[in-house]
Design a protein around this motif. Sequence first.
Motif, short mmCIF file in Angstrom:
data_model
loop_
_atom_site.label_atom_id
_atom_site.label_comp_id
_atom_site.label_asym_id
_atom_site.label_seq_id
_atom_site.Cartn_x
_atom_site.Cartn_y
_atom_site.Cartn_z
N PRO A 62 40.89 42.95 -13.38
CA PRO A 62 42.35 42.87 -13.52
C PRO A 62 42.31 43.82 -14.52
O PRO A 62 41.96 44.40 -15.70
CB PRO A 62 42.18 41.65 -13.89
N SER A 63 44.16 44.22 -14.65
CA SER A 63 44.56 45.38 -15.82
C SER A 63 45.52 44.95 -15.80
O SER A 63 46.46 44.77 -14.10
CB SER A 63 43.58 46.70 -15.90
N GLN A 64 46.40 45.68 -16.20
CA GLN A 64 47.46 46.12 -15.38
C GLN A 64 48.37 47.28 -15.46
O GLN A 64 49.16 47.67 -15.33
CB GLN A 64 48.41 45.78 -17.86
N ASN A 79 41.15 46.00 -7.88
CA ASN A 79 41.89 45.63 -9.69
C ASN A 79 43.25 45.43 -8.48
O ASN A 79 44.34 45.45 -8.15
CB ASN A 79 42.52 46.57 -10.07
N GLY A 81 45.78 43.59 -10.07
CA GLY A 81 47.54 43.46 -10.88
C GLY A 81 48.06 42.59 -11.86
O GLY A 81 46.48 42.21 -11.61
N GLN A 82 48.20 42.70 -11.51
CA GLN A 82 49.40 41.20 -12.23
C GLN A 82 49.93 40.68 -11.31
O GLN A 82 51.20 40.63 -11.09
CB GLN A 82 50.64 42.17 -13.62
N LEU A 83 49.89 39.14 -11.36
CA LEU A 83 50.54 37.45 -10.77
C LEU A 83 51.82 38.42 -10.64
O LEU A 83 52.45 37.78 -9.87
CB LEU A 83 49.70 36.68 -11.00
N THR A 84 52.20 38.34 -12.39
CA THR A 84 53.67 37.68 -12.69
C THR A 84 54.53 39.11 -13.85
O THR A 84 53.03 39.92 -14.62
CB THR A 84 54.21 36.91 -13.50
N LYS A 85 55.10 39.86 -13.32
CA LYS A 85 55.92 41.02 -14.19
C LYS A 85 57.06 40.54 -14.37
O LYS A 85 57.78 40.72 -14.09
CB LYS A 85 56.19 42.23 -13.25
N GLY A 90 54.86 39.22 -8.98
CA GLY A 90 53.49 40.75 -8.83
C GLY A 90 52.99 40.63 -7.81
O GLY A 90 53.23 40.27 -6.45
N PHE A 92 48.41 39.81 -6.16
CA PHE A 92 47.40 39.56 -5.86
C PHE A 92 45.93 39.98 -5.14
O PHE A 92 46.61 40.19 -4.29
CB PHE A 92 46.84 38.33 -6.18
#
Length: 122
Positions: A62-64, A79, A81-85, A90, A92
Amino acid sequence: MGAEEISSSSGISDRFTRILRHILTQRSFYPLYPPSEELNVHHEVAALGARLPLTPDVLVTPSQLRFFIKDVLGCVCINPGQLTKGRAGGTFGRLWIHRESPTEPTEPRRRSPCVAAQILRI
């Protein structure tokens, strides 16, 4: 890790694939030696907790950075991604895993048990 890479002559132009390949071939979650001068690394502790004794079937990183799914050396690297931005949704990851039973014939080439992988948006 990408900033510390001094040579990319492996013929792989994709930066993420090269970094994942370093992790898997050097069998370490932190495959930089010597480590960055800005980072304190306790080598005895790192040898116990940061080593990969074998190539995993699935590696979640996981990363930004932008989400991806890649097959690197027979390992499914994801990866999500981000669940929320901020206030927006975001991404999953979702994996479908099917482990071969011991009675099924195995191929000489390593195969991941990951049958399908997806990155989904919220």
